[in-house]
Scaffold this motif. Sequence first.
Motif, PDB file in Angstrom:
ATOM      1  N   SER A 155      44.688   4.800   7.878  1.00  0.00           N
ATOM      2  CA  SER A 155      45.738   5.214   6.938  1.00  0.00           C
ATOM      3  C   SER A 155      46.157   6.659   7.152  1.00  0.00           C
ATOM      4  O   SER A 155      47.246   7.076   6.743  1.00  0.00           O
ATOM      5  N   THR A 156      45.305   7.457   7.809  1.00  0.00           N
ATOM      6  CA  THR A 156      45.614   8.869   8.029  1.00  0.00           C
ATOM      7  C   THR A 156      45.885   9.206   9.499  1.00  0.00           C
ATOM      8  O   THR A 156      46.065  10.361   9.840  1.00  0.00           O
ATOM      9  N   GLY A 157      45.889   8.204  10.359  1.00  0.00           N
ATOM     10  CA  GLY A 157      46.131   8.454  11.779  1.00  0.00           C
ATOM     11  C   GLY A 157      45.436   7.431  12.642  1.00  0.00           C
ATOM     12  O   GLY A 157      45.868   6.290  12.721  1.00  0.00           O
ATOM     13  N   TYR A 158      44.317   7.821  13.242  1.00  0.00           N
ATOM     14  CA  TYR A 158      43.549   6.870  14.043  1.00  0.00           C
ATOM     15  C   TYR A 158      42.120   7.370  14.213  1.00  0.00           C
ATOM     16  O   TYR A 158      41.811   8.541  14.000  1.00  0.00           O
ATOM     17  N   THR A 159      41.250   6.470  14.601  1.00  0.00           N
ATOM     18  CA  THR A 159      39.897   6.819  15.012  1.00  0.00           C
ATOM     19  C   THR A 159      39.610   6.062  16.304  1.00  0.00           C
ATOM     20  O   THR A 159      40.467   5.332  16.799  1.00  0.00           O
ATOM     21  N   MET A 160      38.432   6.264  16.858  1.00  0.00           N
ATOM     22  CA  MET A 160      38.088   5.615  18.113  1.00  0.00           C
ATOM     23  C   MET A 160      36.830   4.772  17.948  1.00  0.00           C
ATOM     24  O   MET A 160      35.800   5.261  17.457  1.00  0.00           O
ATOM     25  N   ASN A 161      36.934   3.512  18.330  1.00  0.00           N
ATOM     26  CA  ASN A 161      35.755   2.651  18.424  1.00  0.00           C
ATOM     27  C   ASN A 161      35.238   2.810  19.849  1.00  0.00           C
ATOM     28  O   ASN A 161      36.018   2.770  20.797  1.00  0.00           O
ATOM     29  N   HIS A 162      33.917   3.003  20.016  1.00  0.00           N
ATOM     30  CA  HIS A 162      33.427   3.309  21.356  1.00  0.00           C
ATOM     31  C   HIS A 162      31.976   2.894  21.548  1.00  0.00           C
ATOM     32  O   HIS A 162      31.249   2.634  20.593  1.00  0.00           O
ATOM     33  N   GLU A 163      31.576   2.851  22.806  1.00  0.00           N
ATOM     34  CA  GLU A 163      30.199   2.580  23.184  1.00  0.00           C
ATOM     35  C   GLU A 163      29.280   3.596  22.518  1.00  0.00           C
ATOM     36  O   GLU A 163      29.620   4.774  22.429  1.00  0.00           O
ATOM     37  N   ALA A 164      28.116   3.158  22.044  1.00  0.00           N
ATOM     38  CA  ALA A 164      27.265   4.055  21.266  1.00  0.00           C
ATOM     39  C   ALA A 164      25.908   4.305  21.908  1.00  0.00           C
ATOM     40  O   ALA A 164      24.981   4.727  21.229  1.00  0.00           O
ATOM     41  N   SER A 165      25.778   4.070  23.190  1.00  0.00           N
ATOM     42  CA  SER A 165      24.500   4.288  23.861  1.00  0.00           C
ATOM     43  C   SER A 165      24.603   5.400  24.895  1.00  0.00           C
ATOM     44  O   SER A 165      25.685   5.711  25.394  1.00  0.00           O
ATOM     45  N   VAL A 166      23.458   5.976  25.216  1.00  0.00           N
ATOM     46  CA  VAL A 166      23.369   7.022  26.231  1.00  0.00           C
ATOM     47  C   VAL A 166      22.904   6.380  27.537  1.00  0.00           C
ATOM     48  O   VAL A 166      21.871   5.711  27.567  1.00  0.00           O
ATOM     49  N   TYR A 167      23.666   6.573  28.598  1.00  0.00           N
ATOM     50  CA  TYR A 167      23.323   6.032  29.905  1.00  0.00           C
ATOM     51  C   TYR A 167      22.381   6.996  30.626  1.00  0.00           C
ATOM     52  O   TYR A 167      22.697   8.185  30.759  1.00  0.00           O
ATOM     53  N   LEU A 168      21.260   6.497  31.114  1.00  0.00           N
ATOM     54  CA  LEU A 168      20.323   7.307  31.879  1.00  0.00           C
ATOM     55  C   LEU A 168      20.499   6.996  33.362  1.00  0.00           C
ATOM     56  O   LEU A 168      20.366   5.848  33.782  1.00  0.00           O
ATOM     57  N   MET A 169      20.805   8.033  34.128  1.00  0.00           N
ATOM     58  CA  MET A 169      21.113   7.868  35.552  1.00  0.00           C
ATOM     59  C   MET A 169      20.109   8.666  36.384  1.00  0.00           C
ATOM     60  O   MET A 169      19.798   9.823  36.060  1.00  0.00           O
ATOM     61  N   ASP A 170      19.588   8.063  37.447  1.00  0.00           N
ATOM     62  CA  ASP A 170      18.630   8.777  38.268  1.00  0.00           C
ATOM     63  C   ASP A 170      19.327   9.763  39.197  1.00  0.00           C
ATOM     64  O   ASP A 170      20.561   9.889  39.190  1.00  0.00           O
ATOM     65  N   LYS A 171      18.550  10.481  40.009  1.00  0.00           N
ATOM     66  CA  LYS A 171      19.112  11.541  40.837  1.00  0.00           C
ATOM     67  C   LYS A 171      20.073  11.025  41.904  1.00  0.00           C
ATOM     68  O   LYS A 171      20.861  11.797  42.462  1.00  0.00           O
ATOM     69  N   ALA A 172      20.017   9.710  42.163  1.00  0.00           N
ATOM     70  CA  ALA A 172      20.952   9.106  43.117  1.00  0.00           C
ATOM     71  C   ALA A 172      22.200   8.573  42.412  1.00  0.00           C
ATOM     72  O   ALA A 172      23.066   7.980  43.054  1.00  0.00           O
ATOM     73  N   GLY A 173      22.277   8.766  41.091  1.00  0.00           N
ATOM     74  CA  GLY A 173      23.427   8.296  40.342  1.00  0.00           C
ATOM     75  C   GLY A 173      23.371   6.831  39.983  1.00  0.00           C
ATOM     76  O   GLY A 173      24.395   6.221  39.669  1.00  0.00           O
ATOM     77  N   LYS A 174      22.169   6.240  39.989  1.00  0.00           N
ATOM     78  CA  LYS A 174      22.006   4.834  39.644  1.00  0.00           C
ATOM     79  C   LYS A 174      21.531   4.685  38.204  1.00  0.00           C
ATOM     80  O   LYS A 174      20.674   5.426  37.738  1.00  0.00           O
ATOM     81  N   PHE A 175      22.086   3.708  37.518  1.00  0.00           N
ATOM     82  CA  PHE A 175      21.722   3.426  36.134  1.00  0.00           C
ATOM     83  C   PHE A 175      20.298   2.879  36.063  1.00  0.00           C
ATOM     84  O   PHE A 175      19.942   1.940  36.768  1.00  0.00           O
ATOM     85  N   VAL A 176      19.468   3.499  35.198  1.00  0.00           N
ATOM     86  CA  VAL A 176      18.080   3.045  35.081  1.00  0.00           C
ATOM     87  C   VAL A 176      17.700   2.642  33.653  1.00  0.00           C
ATOM     88  O   VAL A 176      16.616   2.106  33.434  1.00  0.00           O
ATOM     89  N   GLY A 177      18.565   2.882  32.686  1.00  0.00           N
ATOM     90  CA  GLY A 177      18.241   2.496  31.314  1.00  0.00           C
ATOM     91  C   GLY A 177      19.161   3.178  30.320  1.00  0.00           C
ATOM     92  O   GLY A 177      20.162   3.790  30.699  1.00  0.00           O
ATOM     93  N   SER A 178      18.822   3.077  29.051  1.00  0.00           N
ATOM     94  CA  SER A 178      19.672   3.671  28.023  1.00  0.00           C
ATOM     95  C   SER A 178      18.854   4.083  26.809  1.00  0.00           C
ATOM     96  O   SER A 178      17.735   3.611  26.593  1.00  0.00           O
ATOM     97  N   LEU A 179      19.423   4.981  26.035  1.00  0.00           N
ATOM     98  CA  LEU A 179      18.918   5.321  24.709  1.00  0.00           C
ATOM     99  C   LEU A 179      19.901   4.721  23.721  1.00  0.00           C
ATOM    100  O   LEU A 179      21.122   4.830  23.914  1.00  0.00           O
TER     101      LEU A 179
END
Length: 199
Positions: A155-179
Motif C-alpha cells: 500500500s505504500t510502495g513495494y517490498t522484496m520477497n527473497h531467499e533467506a539463507s546464507v550460502y557457504l562457498m569454499d575457497k574454490a567457489g563451490k557451494f558446500v552448505g548453508s546457514l
Amino acid sequence: MTALKIIRYTAWAAVAALALVAGLVALGMKPGGGNRPLSAQIGGPFSLISHEGKRVTDKDFAGKPFALFFGFANCPDICPTTLLELTNRMGELGPLARDLRIAFITVDPEQDTPAFLTTYLSNFDPRIVGLTGTPAEIADIAKKYRALYQKVPTSTGYTMNHEASVYLMDKAGKFVGSLNYQEPADVQRKKLERFLSAG
C-alpha cells in the motif's frame, strides 16, 4: 492475513526449500533425481559494485572460504536479523573467522545504492561487503546461485520477497552448505567452525 505475514511465510517456505536442497547436496544428488552433484550447479562468476563504489568480482573472493546472502536494506526483519547473527558468530569464532568475507547482495538495486548500503552495513561486522549493480547483473548472479526474489507491491510502495539463507562457498567457489534463518546460534556456530576448518 496481512501482506507482511504472507511475505514472511513465503520467505520461510523458501528457507525450507533451500534446506531440502542442502540435504540433497549432502547426498550428492539433485532435485528431481539423477546423481550430478548439485554443488556444481550453484555459484559462478559475477561482477558487481561494492558499498565502497569499487567493482568487485568472484575473483576477489577466490582462495578463501566466503559466504553470500541475498537481501535488501529496507528488509523489516530477515535481513537485519541474519546480518546481526553473522556478526555475532564471527565475533564468537575469533581468529578462525579472521579472513571470512561475507557478501550481502541486494535484490533491490533501485534503492540500495553504494552510499545507502554503506550506511546500512555500518551496523554490522566490517567484513560484510555490500554488493549492488544493475537489475540485469543482480538477476544474473541470483540465477547462478538459484536465489529466488520478487518485487511485491504494498500500500505504500513495494517490498522484496527473497531467499533467506546464507550460502557457504569454499575457497574454490563451490557451494558446500548453508546457514538458515532462525537456526539456533550453536548450530550456526558449529556449521561455521566446520566450514572454516575445512578451508
